[in-house]
Design an enzyme around this catalytic site. Structure first.
Site, mmCIF file in Angstrom:
data_model
loop_
_atom_site.group_PDB
_atom_site.id
_atom_site.type_symbol
_atom_site.label_atom_id
_atom_site.label_comp_id
_atom_site.label_asym_id
_atom_site.label_seq_id
_atom_site.Cartn_x
_atom_site.Cartn_y
_atom_site.Cartn_z
ATOM 1 N N LYS A 180 0.813 -1.293 -0.008
ATOM 2 C CA LYS A 180 -0.168 -0.019 -0.042
ATOM 3 C C LYS A 180 0.952 1.116 0.048
ATOM 4 O O LYS A 180 1.365 1.646 1.109
ATOM 5 C CB LYS A 180 -0.873 0.064 1.248
ATOM 6 C CG LYS A 180 -2.384 0.771 1.223
ATOM 7 C CD LYS A 180 -2.199 2.116 1.290
ATOM 8 C CE LYS A 180 -1.776 3.066 2.118
ATOM 9 N NZ LYS A 180 -1.588 4.426 1.818
ATOM 10 N N GLY A 221 7.097 5.716 7.516
ATOM 11 C CA GLY A 221 6.219 6.822 7.443
ATOM 12 C C GLY A 221 6.790 7.555 8.671
ATOM 13 O O GLY A 221 7.506 7.559 9.451
ATOM 14 N N THR A 231 1.884 7.860 12.822
ATOM 15 C CA THR A 231 1.365 6.846 12.193
ATOM 16 C C THR A 231 1.963 5.365 12.499
ATOM 17 O O THR A 231 1.164 4.512 12.656
ATOM 18 C CB THR A 231 1.482 6.982 10.796
ATOM 19 O OG1 THR A 231 1.187 8.389 10.131
ATOM 20 C CG2 THR A 231 0.607 5.973 9.934
ATOM 21 N N GLU A 281 10.169 2.334 10.296
ATOM 22 C CA GLU A 281 11.087 3.336 9.603
ATOM 23 C C GLU A 281 10.587 4.587 9.874
ATOM 24 O O GLU A 281 9.785 4.718 9.036
ATOM 25 C CB GLU A 281 11.660 2.960 8.470
ATOM 26 C CG GLU A 281 12.292 1.675 8.131
ATOM 27 C CD GLU A 281 13.784 1.351 8.632
ATOM 28 O OE1 GLU A 281 14.268 2.330 9.241
ATOM 29 O OE2 GLU A 281 14.327 0.336 8.770
ATOM 30 N N CYS A 310 13.896 11.585 5.321
ATOM 31 C CA CYS A 310 13.995 11.530 6.636
ATOM 32 C C CYS A 310 15.328 11.627 7.207
ATOM 33 O O CYS A 310 15.494 12.045 8.668
ATOM 34 C CB CYS A 310 13.491 10.100 7.022
ATOM 35 S SG CYS A 310 14.511 8.941 6.137
ATOM 36 N N GLU A 332 9.971 17.493 13.964
ATOM 37 C CA GLU A 332 10.098 17.063 12.428
ATOM 38 C C GLU A 332 9.433 18.097 11.645
ATOM 39 O O GLU A 332 8.195 17.969 11.792
ATOM 40 C CB GLU A 332 9.957 15.645 12.348
ATOM 41 C CG GLU A 332 10.507 15.310 10.831
ATOM 42 C CD GLU A 332 10.054 14.021 10.276
ATOM 43 O OE1 GLU A 332 9.054 13.410 10.562
ATOM 44 O OE2 GLU A 332 11.039 13.359 9.721
#
Ligand code: NAP
Length: 499
Positions: free
Chosen positions: A190, A243, A247, A265, A299, A402
């Protein structure tokens, strides 16, 4: 006009007046979502509506998991060498389509075409080739005892649920698909609803090379309607998620009750440490790249630059000159260095942090809004020029949360110990970099940074054999090289007593 680059020749996609319609790929068939609901996808550079993608639901996930379960037995019967051959075929086919991947990725994400070509497309091919080689070199382990032999088998885990973000769409999807297939798992993937194009291209490649039906299934859709049912599905045995940290927390909760194998991750707030002995001129291109690659939407980007106080002013002047020289503009232009942000919502989030920085007492040294003089064609796109902020305390929200955009904050430090203290002052622990002429001192500092990866005098210099992942709130587990092979398999020991 950038919208003119929309591909019209991909066979499984129906083209309706320049808007591409994508389908799910389940059991080797291209299928619309069961509910017949669609999500609009936009070009970040122009704001134009470029695609409709399935707004899939648990019904589509159920079909995809069923297909993956049906294919599992056959796929697990192939030897690891045979599966490596399949990966090689996928790599060859992707390589043939490098330009198309680059165009789709640039269109879908707003990133510069050169970056899409040299990083996204190249790495996606490299991921399949790398894991094909890992498979060919793979040796089962034997541990002898005086009276018995232990043989370690690496069995498939089962059906893998792979969930990926929008910043490096095919790069990150291929990083999961290749080792998952190699170790004999079947897949339901997905991708982010905002960047569906190259996931569909990968499914086309997989169909073209003739991978057995149901081994790879692709379900498009958003996180709550398609992602959450995937992580909760009782027949999903493994989840690899890349992500955001918030989440990731939901994914971890959903996966834990079924004891699914889990790799997370997640986000980062990485420090770039400039020691007093740095050679500013030669290191500057690397430092600017670490700050702003992909509009700062990597990231691993160094969004906090910590600078020794004795060179602070000299460094900041040189840094601002380099940032102001960057070419921001049409992502399709080979000269462009910075493109658009992924969405209007993300642009607004990044802008809200720039506003917050001013409230927290920061000075905006450059950027802080859309680029000046952006052509009319991009007026409705999602743009922010590279932004540098000075004067914030290292524990301010802008310096510890972030932002994930083209925004860096600058902070002075007085000695190595203070630099390490500031670097470790966040909940995140993904990456970092240290820039110095004294590589021994840099290496010693690196050991004290609380993060999964630290570079000295470089950044994003990747050897695919090394472990990749974060500590603290930046993730759980490691992928890369043998760590991926281990995560995507179940190690089983068979102990045979000789007498
Ligand atoms: P995100 O919002 O967390 O989404 C990531 C993926 O999860 C998307 O496919 C999303 O679908 C899906 N999702 C959302 N809610 C879900 C749920 N409840 N259950 C299951 N899946 C769900 O992250 P993003 O904004 O796409 O990506 C940016 C973040 O990724 C940043 O924090 C960045 O640091 C991180 N990242 C980390 C790494 C790493 O290696 N550590 C690499 C790249 C990016 P939809 O988008 O369709 O809603």
């Amino acid at each position: 006009m950038i919208g003119g680059n929309i591909p019209t020749h991909l066979p499984e996609r129906e083209v309706m007046s320049d808007v591409v319609e994508l389908s799910n790929f389940i059991a080797g068939q291209w299928q619309p979502p069961q509910c017949q609901h669609w999500i609009e996808n936009f070009s970040p550079a122009t704001g134009e509506h470029i695609a409709n993608i399935p707004c899939s639901s648990s019904e589509d996930i159920d079909l995809a998991v069923e297909a993956a379960l049906d294919a599992a037995e056959q796929w697990s019967q192939f030897s690891i060498n045979e599966r490596a051959d399949w990966l090689e075929k996928i790599a060859d086919e992707l390589e043939q389509r490098t330009d198309e991947i680059a165009q789709l990725e640039s269109l879908d994400t707003g990133k510069p075409i050169t970056l899409a070509r040299n990083v996204d497309a190249a790495r996606s091919v490299a991921n399949f080739r790398f894991f094909a080689n890992q498979g060919r070199e793979f040796e089962s382990e034997i541990f002898e005892m005086s009276d018995a032999t232990n043989r370690v088998l690496y069995k498939p885990v089962g059906v893998a649920g792979l969930i990926t973000p929008w910043n490096l769409p095919l790069y990150l999807l291929s990083w999961k698909v290749a080792p998952a297939l190699l170790m004999g798992n079947t897949i339901v993937a997905k991708p982010s609803e905002m960047t569906p194009m190259t996931a569909s291209l990968l499914a086309e490649v997989i169909e073209d090379v003739g991978l057995p039906r149901g081994v790879f299934n692709l379900v498009h859709g958003n996180g709550l309607d398609a992602g959450a049912p995937l992580t909760a599905h009782p027949d999903i045995n493994l989840i690899s998620f890349t992500g955001g940290t918030a989440t990731g927390r939901e994914v971890a909760k959903s996966a834990s009750s079924g004891f699914k194998k889990l790799s997370l991750e997640l986000g980062g707030k990485n420090a770039t440490i400039i020691r007093e002995d740095v050679d500013i001129e030669s290191m500057m291109p690397g430092i600017v790249r670490a700050s702003f690659l992909n509009q700062g939407q990597v990231c691993l980007c160094g969004s906090r630059i910590l600078i020794h106080e004795s060179i602070y002013d000299v460094f900041v002047e040189a840094f601002l000159n380099a940032v102001n020289d960057m070419i921001v503009g049409d992502p399709a232009d080979d000269e462009t260095e910075l493109g658009a942000l992924i969405s209007a919502a993300h642009r607004d989030k990044v802008m809200s942090y720039i506003d917050l920085a001013e409230e927290e007492g920061g000075d905006i040294l450059c950027g802080g809004g859309p680029p000046v003089g952006i052509p009319d064609a991009f007026a409705n796109g999602f743009w922010i020029s590279p932004t540098v902020i000075d004067g914030l305390t290292p524990d301010s929200r802008c310096a510890t949360e972030e932002i994930f955009g083209p925004v860096v904050t600058l902070h002075p430090f007085s000695d190595d110990g203070e630099a390490i203290e500031i670097a470790n002052m966040t909940d995140y622990g993904l990456a970092g970099s240290i820039w110095t002429q004294d590589v021994d001192a840099g290496s010693r500092m690196a050991e004290q940074i609380e993060s999964g990866m630290v570079w000295v005098n470089c950044w994003l210099h990747r050897d695919l054999r090394v472990p990749f992942g974060g500590v603290k709130h930046s993730g759980v587990g490691r992928e890369g090289g043998r760590w991926s092979l281990s995560f995507f398999s179940e190690a089983v020991n068979i102990c045979v007593k000789r007498e």
